[in-house]
Design an enzyme around this catalytic site. Structure first.
Site, PDB file in Angstrom:
ATOM      1  N   VAL A 396       0.841  -1.196   0.000  1.00  0.00           N
ATOM      2  CA  VAL A 396       0.000   0.000   0.000  1.00  0.00           C
ATOM      3  C   VAL A 396       0.876   1.246   0.000  1.00  0.00           C
ATOM      4  O   VAL A 396       2.106   1.168  -0.043  1.00  0.00           O
ATOM      5  CB  VAL A 396      -0.961  -0.005   1.212  1.00  0.00           C
ATOM      6  CG1 VAL A 396      -1.846  -1.250   1.173  1.00  0.00           C
ATOM      7  CG2 VAL A 396      -0.209   0.079   2.537  1.00  0.00           C
ATOM      8  N   LYS A 403      -0.086   1.819   6.234  1.00  0.00           N
ATOM      9  CA  LYS A 403       0.464   0.472   6.348  1.00  0.00           C
ATOM     10  C   LYS A 403       0.026  -0.188   7.653  1.00  0.00           C
ATOM     11  O   LYS A 403      -0.281  -1.394   7.685  1.00  0.00           O
ATOM     12  CB  LYS A 403       1.989   0.519   6.248  1.00  0.00           C
ATOM     13  CG  LYS A 403       2.512   0.870   4.860  1.00  0.00           C
ATOM     14  CD  LYS A 403       4.036   0.861   4.814  1.00  0.00           C
ATOM     15  CE  LYS A 403       4.561   1.207   3.428  1.00  0.00           C
ATOM     16  NZ  LYS A 403       4.225   0.215   2.405  1.00  0.00           N
ATOM     17  N   HIS A 446      11.103  -6.459  -0.747  1.00  0.00           N
ATOM     18  CA  HIS A 446      11.142  -5.269  -1.593  1.00  0.00           C
ATOM     19  C   HIS A 446      11.275  -5.701  -3.050  1.00  0.00           C
ATOM     20  O   HIS A 446      12.354  -6.103  -3.500  1.00  0.00           O
ATOM     21  CB  HIS A 446      12.316  -4.379  -1.164  1.00  0.00           C
ATOM     22  CG  HIS A 446      12.491  -3.168  -2.019  1.00  0.00           C
ATOM     23  ND1 HIS A 446      13.706  -2.525  -2.166  1.00  0.00           N
ATOM     24  CD2 HIS A 446      11.618  -2.475  -2.785  1.00  0.00           C
ATOM     25  CE1 HIS A 446      13.569  -1.497  -2.979  1.00  0.00           C
ATOM     26  NE2 HIS A 446      12.318  -1.450  -3.378  1.00  0.00           N
TER      27      HIS A 446
END
Length: 708
Positions: A396, A403, A446
């Site tokens: 998000v 978050k 990530h």
């Protein structure tokens, strides 16, 4: 290692079967055994011909890469190439027909061995690839590939395959004439033997009287013009950073006008010179061995049972979230794609639809496969749909409160025992984990944009992340076909922190009055995919601005603004030029074109004295490496290998340098530290080398040898 048998028809079948290895490689022991087996067949008057094949799923994958790291001398490498060339030449002129029965992929030395056979027949398999990819490792074919392939299919057809390292499907290899036949796998050995029994001749085309290279020799005007164009394109593409492609062209040009024995000697000479370069060592060590170790999860904690994944939840259907959902669905996982509004969630699924439709149009996927993949994605606004997920990935908006809410609502729907991951690129994982009931089961994943193209996933271990959580996260990354690199929690982690220095330094140069065209050209000439200002536009200046604002708020009095901050604030707050997504940033974007904004000259008047391109290149690369060294010293990354892999896959750090920390060894630690200290004195303390580098000065020790 090499199985040998003679059938009732007098056909010797020589089967490669290197023990303890999933593939056959041309290591010294296997090659010696192969030559002995073929010599045995040649000496046996009852043997009419020889079939060479493999007991593995593939034919021969090529030379053993570790051999290149064992002897780095030009003389030793040249001698090795010369020896195998003489062996292959002796066998192809020994008088008995030899057939390469290629049951699977044949690359590099494996294909060179096949080219030294008189007939090549391959099993029909969509997975099989045929090629000479040595150039991708910074070397060139050293067992006759630069000489036999052009003689077989012509210079015009062979040169692109050699300088690009193309891996061909068997149908394409057949069409080009590299293969003589492609048959069903069950018929491979039968058809290979049949060619010999039907009178197959032990003669290569280049040994026939009156042979001419198909399409002409390099000295012919048309071929000469073709090679001139290729040389220009290679120089443009490589900026002189990679010697292998040019040396391949030299092998072809010099060798094709001579007898093949002279041509292979020329090849061996260039092989020794090329394989001994630091670029070759870097590409082999970092671009091949280290990447393979990462893909094989060498950093995975031992003793943790392998995790299985069936259902995945993705929070946020923006560009990153929809890309992650696509990767999961493509890997065969049921995927819940959740957003605040139904239209947003549906739009995220449309992203996958577009990518899959493109694959269908390119012939990489059929319509049924497209529909099956799309059916695995469930767009929704209901957190209850996350029930049964094995892992949920939060992607998000990059704000802590948003978050935190998404994390709390997920825990309510799934319970705390599933794996929860955040796709944040900058916010520390340990802080975000406070909102999950079990911080030991919280980790950072990530991903990089665009997700469908980028192989790397930066796996961020928080302060409380357990070894089990880390192991399962690595299992998940491998399950969806990505390559993980493990880093420890810190602001910006590793990739965002180090990569940012590249475009920040570009802005610093701009603010100093350096010509923006010089900055961009220097960036590309280093081997980076884009110039630093173009990269900043791609990242989006308003996003960088938000990160600056958030970091300033988090750190308070201890905050030190990046050197780029005044430039970013000017563009975002006053000029409204936020990057490519808005059609204007450092560049103007219109009609599919990208042009530097003429207004840059007004806001950043050019200095009367411009630096040379070498000094600009030095600044753009050194700043990344010195920041990476700080990350190593701080324990953000735990090894130079992890840093190198992350930089190669994460932001395209030049492969010729081996990665962001191998670059230090490529330059030489003493020289690198001296140049950074000079830059720190003249440009700013951001170049000051950390103690981890200064301690190595004068010792003769490389960073990768001293680094953890």
């Amino acid at each position: 290692m090499i199985d040998y048998r003679v059938d009732g028809d007098g056909i010797a079948v020589v089967t490669w079967n290197v023990p303890g290895s999933p593939v056959n490689t041309l290591n010294d022991a296997a090659t010696t055994a192969y030559v002995a087996a073929v010599d045995k067949a040649l000496a046996d008057p009852a043997v009419k011909g020889i079939v060479v094949t493999s007991a593995k799923s593939d034919f021969i994958a090529g030379a053993d890469i570790n051999d290149f790291l064992a002897d780095r001398s030009v003389a030793g490498l040249e001698a090795g190439s010369r020896a195998i060339n003489r062996v292959f030449r002796r066998l192809e002129t020994a008088g008995k027909p030899m057939v390469a029965a290629i049951n699977g992929t044949a690359l590099g030395g494996g294909l060179e061995l096949a080219l030294a056979c008189h007939y090549r027949i391959a099993a029909d398999s969509p997975k099989t690839r045929i090629g000479l990819p040595e150039v991708t490792l910074g070397i060139l074919p050293g067992a006759g590939g630069t000489q036999r392939l052009p003689r077989l299919i012509g210079v015009r057809a062979a040169v692109p395959l050699l300088v690009e390292g193309t891996r061909l499907p068997v149908a394409d290899a057949l069409k080009l004439g590299i293969l003589h036949a492609v048959v069903p796998a069950a018929e491979l050995l039968h058809k290979a033997k049949a060619w010999i029994l039907a009178g197959g001749k032990a003669e290569q085309p280049w040994d026939r009287k009156g042979f001419r290279v198909p399409g002409g020799n390099p000295g012919d005007p048309g071929v000469q013009e073709f090679l001139s164009v290729v040389i220009a394109k290679v120089h443009e593409r490589t900026a002189g950073n990679y010697p292998a492609p040019i040396n391949i062209l030299s092998c072809v040009y010099e060798g094709m006008s001579s007898p093949i024995e002279v041509g292979t000697d020329i090849e061996s000479r260039y092989f020794g010179v090329t394989a001994a370069t630091v670029q070759a060592e870097n590409l082999i060590r970092s671009g091949f061995l280290a990447l393979n170790d990462a893909r094989k999860l060498k950093r995975r904690p031992a003793g943790v049972p392998k995790a299985e994944f069936r259902k995945v939840g993705v929070l946020g259907a923006g560009l990153m979230g929809s890309g992650i959902a696509y990767a999961c669905a493509k890997a065969g996982l049921d995927t819940v794609l959740l957003d605040r509004e139904p239209a947003m969630a549906e739009r995220g699924k449309v992203h996958s639809d577009k990518l899959l439709t493109r694959e269908v149009e390119r012939g990489k996927l059929d319509a049924a496969g497209r529909e099956a993949t799309l059916a695995r994605i469930t767009p929704t606004v209901d957190y209850a749909a996350l029930t049964g997920c094995d892992i949920v990935i939060e992607a998000v908006f990059e704000q802590r409160d948003i978050k935190a809410e998404a994390t709390h609502r997920t825990a309510e729907a799934t319970g705390p025992d599933i794996l929860f991951a955040s796709n944040t690129s900058t916010l520390p994982i340990s802080g975000l984990a406070e909102h999950w009931p079990r911080p030991d089961n919280f980790i950072g994943l990530h991903f990089f944009s665009p997700v469908h193209r980028m192989a790397l996933v930066e796996v961020i271990r928080g302060r409380q992340t357990s070894e089990t959580c880390l192991a399962q996260a690595l299992d998940f990354v491998a399950r969806i076909g990505k390559t993980p690199v493990v880093v420890n929690d810190s602001r910006g982690f590793f990739t965002s922190r180090v990569f940012a220095t590249y475009f920040e330094e570009g802005m610093a140069l701009l603010a100093e009055g350096v010509n923006p065209a010089l900055i961009e050209n220097a960036g590309r000439q280093t081997g980076m995919p884009l110039g630093p200002l173009a990269v900043a536009d791609e990242v989006a200046l308003d996003l960088v601005h938000k990160i600056i604002v958030q970091t300033r708020a988090d750190l308070g009095p201890s905050y030190t603004p990046p050197v780029s901050a005044p430039v970013i604030e000017l563009f975002v707050e006053k000029l409204g030029r936020v990057g490519k997504k808005a059609g204007k940033g450092f560049y103007d974007y219109a009609d599919g074109q990208r042009r530097l904004w003429p207004g840059l000259a007004e806001h950043f008047p050019r200095a009367a004295r411009q630096p040379d391109v070498g000094s600009v290149k030095r600044r753009l690369l050194h700043i990344q490496s010195v920041e990476a060294a700080r990350c190593l010293a701080e324990g953000v990354v735990e090894s130079t290998t992890d840093a190198d892999v992350a930089s190669l896959l994460g932001w395209g750090f030049p492969a010729w340098a081996g990665g962001v920390l191998s670059y230090v060894d490529t330059i030489g630690v003493d020289r690198f530290v001296a140049e950074c200290e000079a830059l720190a004195a003249s440009v700013g303390p951001r170049y000051a080398p950390p103690d981890i580098l200064k301690r190595l000065v004068g010792t003769g020790t490389q960073l990768r040898a001293a680094g953890r």
